[in-house]
Design a protein around this motif. Structure first.
Motif, PDB file in Angstrom:
ATOM      1  N   SER A 359       0.729  -1.248   0.020  1.00  0.00           N
ATOM      2  CA  SER A 359      -0.160  -0.015  -0.068  1.00  0.00           C
ATOM      3  C   SER A 359       0.886   1.137  -0.027  1.00  0.00           C
ATOM      4  O   SER A 359       0.427   2.079  -0.896  1.00  0.00           O
ATOM      5  CB  SER A 359      -0.924   0.038   1.169  1.00  0.00           C
ATOM      6  OG  SER A 359      -0.574  -0.809   2.281  1.00  0.00           O
ATOM      7  N   PRO A 360       2.058   1.526   0.622  1.00  0.00           N
ATOM      8  CA  PRO A 360       2.668   2.854   0.595  1.00  0.00           C
ATOM      9  C   PRO A 360       2.844   3.098  -0.680  1.00  0.00           C
ATOM     10  O   PRO A 360       2.797   4.273  -0.984  1.00  0.00           O
ATOM     11  CB  PRO A 360       3.893   2.477   1.785  1.00  0.00           C
ATOM     12  CG  PRO A 360       3.527   1.323   2.457  1.00  0.00           C
ATOM     13  CD  PRO A 360       2.551   0.395   1.663  1.00  0.00           C
ATOM     14  N   ARG A 362       2.076   2.041  -3.828  1.00  0.00           N
ATOM     15  CA  ARG A 362       0.837   1.867  -4.554  1.00  0.00           C
ATOM     16  C   ARG A 362       0.219   3.131  -4.388  1.00  0.00           C
ATOM     17  O   ARG A 362      -0.092   3.971  -5.463  1.00  0.00           O
ATOM     18  CB  ARG A 362      -0.299   0.675  -4.273  1.00  0.00           C
ATOM     19  CG  ARG A 362      -1.131   0.820  -5.294  1.00  0.00           C
ATOM     20  CD  ARG A 362      -2.233  -0.416  -4.783  1.00  0.00           C
ATOM     21  NE  ARG A 362      -2.926  -0.186  -3.536  1.00  0.00           N
ATOM     22  CZ  ARG A 362      -2.902  -1.092  -2.498  1.00  0.00           C
ATOM     23  NH1 ARG A 362      -2.190  -2.311  -3.060  1.00  0.00           N
ATOM     24  NH2 ARG A 362      -3.626  -0.878  -1.246  1.00  0.00           N
ATOM     25  N   GLU A 363      -0.209   3.685  -3.149  1.00  0.00           N
ATOM     26  CA  GLU A 363      -1.047   4.624  -3.028  1.00  0.00           C
ATOM     27  C   GLU A 363      -0.063   6.292  -3.081  1.00  0.00           C
ATOM     28  O   GLU A 363      -0.552   6.982  -3.364  1.00  0.00           O
ATOM     29  CB  GLU A 363      -1.811   4.852  -1.688  1.00  0.00           C
ATOM     30  CG  GLU A 363      -2.860   3.535  -1.648  1.00  0.00           C
ATOM     31  CD  GLU A 363      -3.948   3.568  -2.649  1.00  0.00           C
ATOM     32  OE1 GLU A 363      -4.042   4.382  -3.295  1.00  0.00           O
ATOM     33  OE2 GLU A 363      -4.371   2.297  -2.317  1.00  0.00           O
ATOM     34  N   GLY A 364       0.864   6.009  -2.270  1.00  0.00           N
ATOM     35  CA  GLY A 364       1.923   7.026  -2.092  1.00  0.00           C
ATOM     36  C   GLY A 364       2.449   7.673  -3.445  1.00  0.00           C
ATOM     37  O   GLY A 364       2.670   8.861  -3.798  1.00  0.00           O
ATOM     38  N   SER A 390       6.480  14.717   3.897  1.00  0.00           N
ATOM     39  CA  SER A 390       5.945  13.611   4.822  1.00  0.00           C
ATOM     40  C   SER A 390       5.339  12.427   3.955  1.00  0.00           C
ATOM     41  O   SER A 390       5.646  11.020   4.672  1.00  0.00           O
ATOM     42  CB  SER A 390       4.514  14.403   5.365  1.00  0.00           C
ATOM     43  OG  SER A 390       3.517  13.282   5.726  1.00  0.00           O
ATOM     44  N   ILE A 391       4.885  12.511   2.800  1.00  0.00           N
ATOM     45  CA  ILE A 391       4.566  11.168   1.848  1.00  0.00           C
ATOM     46  C   ILE A 391       5.807  10.422   1.713  1.00  0.00           C
ATOM     47  O   ILE A 391       5.864   9.325   1.889  1.00  0.00           O
ATOM     48  CB  ILE A 391       3.768  11.458   0.968  1.00  0.00           C
ATOM     49  CG1 ILE A 391       2.382  12.446   1.074  1.00  0.00           C
ATOM     50  CG2 ILE A 391       3.542  10.401  -0.120  1.00  0.00           C
ATOM     51  CD1 ILE A 391       1.980  12.865  -0.196  1.00  0.00           C
ATOM     52  N   LYS A 394       7.120   8.493   4.547  1.00  0.00           N
ATOM     53  CA  LYS A 394       6.319   7.450   5.007  1.00  0.00           C
ATOM     54  C   LYS A 394       6.436   6.238   3.906  1.00  0.00           C
ATOM     55  O   LYS A 394       6.226   5.165   4.279  1.00  0.00           O
ATOM     56  CB  LYS A 394       4.948   7.801   5.303  1.00  0.00           C
ATOM     57  CG  LYS A 394       4.506   8.695   6.375  1.00  0.00           C
ATOM     58  CD  LYS A 394       5.232   8.308   7.730  1.00  0.00           C
ATOM     59  CE  LYS A 394       5.102   8.942   9.036  1.00  0.00           C
ATOM     60  NZ  LYS A 394       5.891   8.701   9.860  1.00  0.00           N
ATOM     61  N   ILE A 395       6.781   6.441   2.583  1.00  0.00           N
ATOM     62  CA  ILE A 395       6.954   5.518   1.716  1.00  0.00           C
ATOM     63  C   ILE A 395       8.189   4.901   2.222  1.00  0.00           C
ATOM     64  O   ILE A 395       8.365   3.534   2.173  1.00  0.00           O
ATOM     65  CB  ILE A 395       6.718   5.962   0.457  1.00  0.00           C
ATOM     66  CG1 ILE A 395       5.407   6.829   0.207  1.00  0.00           C
ATOM     67  CG2 ILE A 395       7.088   4.820  -0.641  1.00  0.00           C
ATOM     68  CD1 ILE A 395       5.582   7.375  -1.430  1.00  0.00           C
ATOM     69  N   GLY A 397      11.411   3.004   3.164  1.00  0.00           N
ATOM     70  CA  GLY A 397      11.595   2.091   4.117  1.00  0.00           C
ATOM     71  C   GLY A 397      10.473   1.162   4.464  1.00  0.00           C
ATOM     72  O   GLY A 397      10.614   0.303   5.273  1.00  0.00           O
ATOM     73  N   ASN A 398       9.262   1.414   4.127  1.00  0.00           N
ATOM     74  CA  ASN A 398       8.139   0.538   4.597  1.00  0.00           C
ATOM     75  C   ASN A 398       7.262  -0.223   3.607  1.00  0.00           C
ATOM     76  O   ASN A 398       6.408  -0.653   3.674  1.00  0.00           O
ATOM     77  CB  ASN A 398       6.950   1.672   5.044  1.00  0.00           C
ATOM     78  CG  ASN A 398       7.456   2.328   6.252  1.00  0.00           C
ATOM     79  OD1 ASN A 398       8.161   1.642   7.232  1.00  0.00           O
ATOM     80  ND2 ASN A 398       7.105   3.649   6.330  1.00  0.00           N
ATOM     81  N   THR A 399       8.191  -0.359   2.536  1.00  0.00           N
ATOM     82  CA  THR A 399       7.533  -1.195   1.301  1.00  0.00           C
ATOM     83  C   THR A 399       8.497  -2.661   1.179  1.00  0.00           C
ATOM     84  O   THR A 399       9.358  -2.837   1.836  1.00  0.00           O
ATOM     85  CB  THR A 399       7.926  -0.497   0.070  1.00  0.00           C
ATOM     86  OG1 THR A 399       9.304  -0.123   0.024  1.00  0.00           O
ATOM     87  CG2 THR A 399       6.765   0.846   0.096  1.00  0.00           C
ATOM     88  N   ASP A 405      11.464   3.222  -1.962  1.00  0.00           N
ATOM     89  CA  ASP A 405      12.498   4.346  -1.662  1.00  0.00           C
ATOM     90  C   ASP A 405      12.964   4.942  -2.941  1.00  0.00           C
ATOM     91  O   ASP A 405      13.087   6.072  -2.821  1.00  0.00           O
ATOM     92  CB  ASP A 405      13.808   3.274  -1.138  1.00  0.00           C
ATOM     93  CG  ASP A 405      13.610   2.590   0.139  1.00  0.00           C
ATOM     94  OD1 ASP A 405      12.590   2.679   0.736  1.00  0.00           O
ATOM     95  OD2 ASP A 405      14.233   1.432   0.268  1.00  0.00           O
TER      96      ASP A 405
END
Lengths: 451, 334
Positions: A359-360, A362-364, A390-391, A394-395, A397-399, A405
């Motif tokens: 999700s991060p 795909r949406e980010g 901010s976006i 949040k993307i 490192g979280n994918t 990245d």
């Protein structure tokens, strides 16, 4: 600083054919490896050479090879990652197009070292014409007994297949590549397990970049320590840099690690300076996903040292004032380039190429593109700049895979170094020379506002 | 046996257990939310990123923390691992961001959505979401389509968890739907629209964490919180026949699998039980089903709720009006 390893014979006419390649000393490494060395010897030489993966991450190739699961009794595979799709990078295409036998030679030595009897070359979908070139080279190698059963009279068997992708950037990620090669949707796998343990068809697999494999022939021939004499520090050997953008001589150059960025940019032998005598504004040093650096930081590090083309020197200062060597796609911007427009363009690419699995990303990626599109078209708000930061944060490192990245870094770095330009775009969109808003008529603008 | 500590609770688990499973063994608030992971579906998980946790200590042997947050549903524990879920600010912040990502393209049409009240995404956003959105662009939108004659797909609501894909892969003999395209325009679809006809395809509705896949025999018939979930069974040649019958009065409104406290069905059921047996006479009713006290459904619920206790204490003792209004006395709380 101008010794070469890969492109020594590039100017020899007909080097694409087997005979000419052979007459320049090609395929000697195969004979040496198969007849005089054990597989472990080859791995040892590669480790000694300090060769690092040329695909972008720069992971030591010898170490990657040593992770291969030796206990498994499944067949092993070597995959050559020729899915070169990073914007700004076009070095592998050059190698495969001009001197395909160099890759085949490296793959034979590598397969011997790894104990693989099947090798695959996964070629980017858009490189259709290269599939033909590679297949021709493979046919010649079969004809001359370098591929197939009992290579050169030994008990070694090897088949190499060329597989064409379908045009997805994400399939350059090694696990997505493996999925795609298996005939599935190209979604990256969750790691661990790594391909060295569970790879293609559940078997131990090594995935290497084209340029990495092309270096293996030299390492076998001359020895790892000879290879390590090229370059500087832990960046051993040479690197193909594909230079493009506002420079006088765009093209592919083989440089020895340690060449200064200033020399690379301004020397007649390489880029030949900025086009039309303009000033340098910024450089993306390693393909579109690495952080962009402004002129002062790309020529000198924050500590005031001369910036060199090497893994370590480019990374100096971390992401605050440094960048990465990446895959060697060197994109140069002159003083007239609009960073906002360029960043928007890059996010558009990553939005289009995100696989949509997690999700991060795909949406980010789509969100960032939308916001940048707004700013570029003069409808940005001051808070949008912080929203982008901010976006991106949040993307990152979280994918599942590094595409997240790769999408976040260009945005974060562009705002870090060129925040004033974003602010200018928000406050006075019409002042930008390159802004899309100048190219839109009132009807189009109104339509945008209504979205 | 591996010893693992999650939010200061230590538990011993078998090798190969994932962090999420270990957390579920501890239970309570340390369990990370999971939107795509489904313990009964192999290879599921790792996609939604809501279950990201921080590994503060990799293992007893190598106590370094892991550099990034990890998906707890797909990360096996190591001996001596120390995990932070709700005790880490970073995890909480990230989870908030993930919820924001999941919601930017979600239509937020809960008032007209059949899943409302039993929706994982609704629960997740109540727990971790924000009241307002920073997203101002147009949301992506798709047409509502039928996949199979009993299932309707609202792609707008989908969070692409892939659970229904795994269900069709692992439960039915042939998968005839899947993900088309990529990125944020990727969609669940079928090659031929009404081709999902397999006997176990209805389980896709149960595994769907949002209202993307809904039961056409139940659509708009009732709100889930008006229904009484009852354990029921029948002898079925295809499945175990153990289901939850959602009833109002003497009427069976819909049949689903029996969902446990983590929203996963205990056993998958066949389409005949799910779609065709809607008469009370088809079922042997065992009794009310336990469901989470926190769920919207239990607002109207049964199993543990006593009779309105205000009636009782009035006979035994006097309750002041203030006490009654404030509900300070537990016994008289409604």
């Amino acid at each position: 600083m101008d010794r070469r390893i890969l492109l020594n014979n590039i100017a020899v006419p007909g080097i694409r054919t087997f005979e000419v390649f052979r007459s320049t000393g090609g395929y000697l490494s195969v004979m040496k490896a198969l007849k005089e060395m054990t597989p472990d010897d080859v791995i040892e030489e590669v480790k000694k050479s300090g060769l690092r993966g040329r695909g972008g991450a720069g992971f030591p190739a010898g170490m990657k090879w040593s992770f291969l699961d030796k206990k498994s009794n499944k067949p092993r595979y070597l995959i050559c990652n020729a899915d070169e799709s990073e914007p700004g990078t076009f070095k592998d295409r050059f190698l495969m197009e001009k001197i395909p036998h160099l890759l085949i030679e490296g793959m034979i030595c590598s397969c011997y070292a790894l104990g693989a009897e099947t090798g695959y070359i996964y070629v980017r979908g858009e490189f259709k014409y290269i599939v033909g070139i590679l297949n021709e080279a493979i046919r010649e190698a079969y004809q001359n007994g370098l591929l197939g059963k009992n290579i050169l009279g030994t008990s070694i068997n090897l088949d190499i297949h060329v597989h064409s992708g379908a045009g997805a950037y994400i399939c350059g990620e090694e696990t997505a590549l493996i999925e795609s090669l298996e005939g599935k949707r190209g979604n990256p796998r969750i790691k661990p397990p790594f391909p060295a343990v569970v790879g293609l068809y559940g078997s131990p697999t090594v995935v290497n970049n084209v340029e990495t494999l092309c270096n293996i022939g030299f390492i076998v021939n001359q020895g790892g320590s000879e290879f390590a004499r090229y370059g500087v520090g832990k960046s051993t050997g040479t690197k193909l840099i594909s230079a493009c953008g506002n420079i006088n001589n765009p093209g592919v150059y083989e440089i020895e690690f340690g060449l200064s960025v200033r020399e690379f940019l301004y020397s007649e032998k390489y880029c030949g300076g900025i086009k039309n005598g303009k000033e340098l504004k910024a450089v993306i040093a390693g393909g579109s996903s690495v952080p962009i650096l402004p002129a002062n930081l790309i020529l000198k590090t924050a500590a005031g040292e001369e910036r060199m083309l090497s893994y370590e020197s480019l990374a100096e200062g971390g992401f605050v004032s440094g960048t990465m060597l990446g895959s060697g796609g060197f994109i140069v911007f002159d003083e007239d380039a609009c960073i906002v427009r360029n960043t928007w363009n890059l996010t558009r690419f990553y939005h289009h190429e995100s696989c949509g699995q997690c999700s991060p990303c795909r949406e980010g990626t789509g969100w960032m593109e939308n916001v940048l599109h707004r700013i570029e078209n003069g409808l940005g708000k001051a808070r949008d700049i912080d929203l982008l930061v901010s976006i991106a944060a949040k993307i990152e490192g979280n994918t599942i895979c590094p595409l997240g990245d790769a999408a976040a870094w260009p945005v974060a770095s562009a705002i870090r170094h060129f925040r004033h330009e974003f602010e200018e775009h928000v406050l006075h969109p019409e002042s930008c020379k390159n802004s899309a808003i100048r190219q839109l008529d009132n009807v189009q603008i109104r339509r945008l506002e209504n979205v | 046996m591996f010893k693992v500590t999650i939010d200061n609770h230590t538990i011993e688990v078998e090798e190969g257990t994932t962090i999420l499973q270990a957390a579920r063994m501890i239970g309570g608030i340390v369990v990370p939310p999971a939107m795509c992971y489904y313990s009964k579906l192999k290879e599921s998980g790792g996609k939604c990123r809501t279950c990201l946790v921080k590994v503060a200590q990799g293992s007893a042997r190598d106590p370094r923390p892991l550099p990034k947050l990890v998906a707890s549903c797909r990360t096996p524990v190591a001996d001596g691992m120390v995990v932070q879920n709700i005790t880490s600010q970073e995890v909480i912040e990230t989870r908030k961001a993930i919820v924001e990502f999941l919601l930017i393209n979600h239509p937020l049409d809960c008032p007209v959505c059949d899943q409302a009240g039993e929706c994982d995404l609704q629960d997740l956003s109540y727990d971790n979401g924000k009241e307002e959105s920073r997203f101002e662009e147009a949301k992506r939108s798709f047409r509502v389509i039928d996949i199979g004659d009993k299932i309707q797909l609202h792609m707008n609501r989908c969070i692409l968890c892939y659970r229904c894909v795994y269900t069709a892969d692992q439960l039915t003999d042939k998968r005839s739907h899947g993900i088309l395209y990529r990125g944020d325009v990727s969609e669940i679809s079928t090659y031929i629209q009404t081709d999902v006809t397999n006997d176990f395809s209805g389980n896709m509705i149960d595994v769907c964490p949002v209202g993307a896949l809904t039961d056409k025999t139940f659509r708009f018939k009732n709100r889930v919180w008006f229904l009484n979930p009852m354990n029921a069974n029948r002898s079925c040649s295809k499945c175990s026949g153990k289901v939850t019958a959602w009833m109002r009065g003497g009427e069976v409104y819909r049949i689903t699998g029996r969902k446990d406290q983590f929203g996963e069905v205990e056993e998958f059921i066949c389409n005949e039980c799910r779609f065709e047996k809607k008469e009370l006479s088809d079922w042997t009713i065992e009794g009310p089903r336990n469901i989470k006290r926190a769920s919207v459904i239990s607002q109207n619920h049964y199993e543990k709720s006593k009779k309105p206790s205000v009636i009782l204490p009035l006979e035994n003792r006097t309750v002041s009006l203030d006490e009654f209004k404030n509900g300070s006395n537990n016994e008289i709380q409604l």
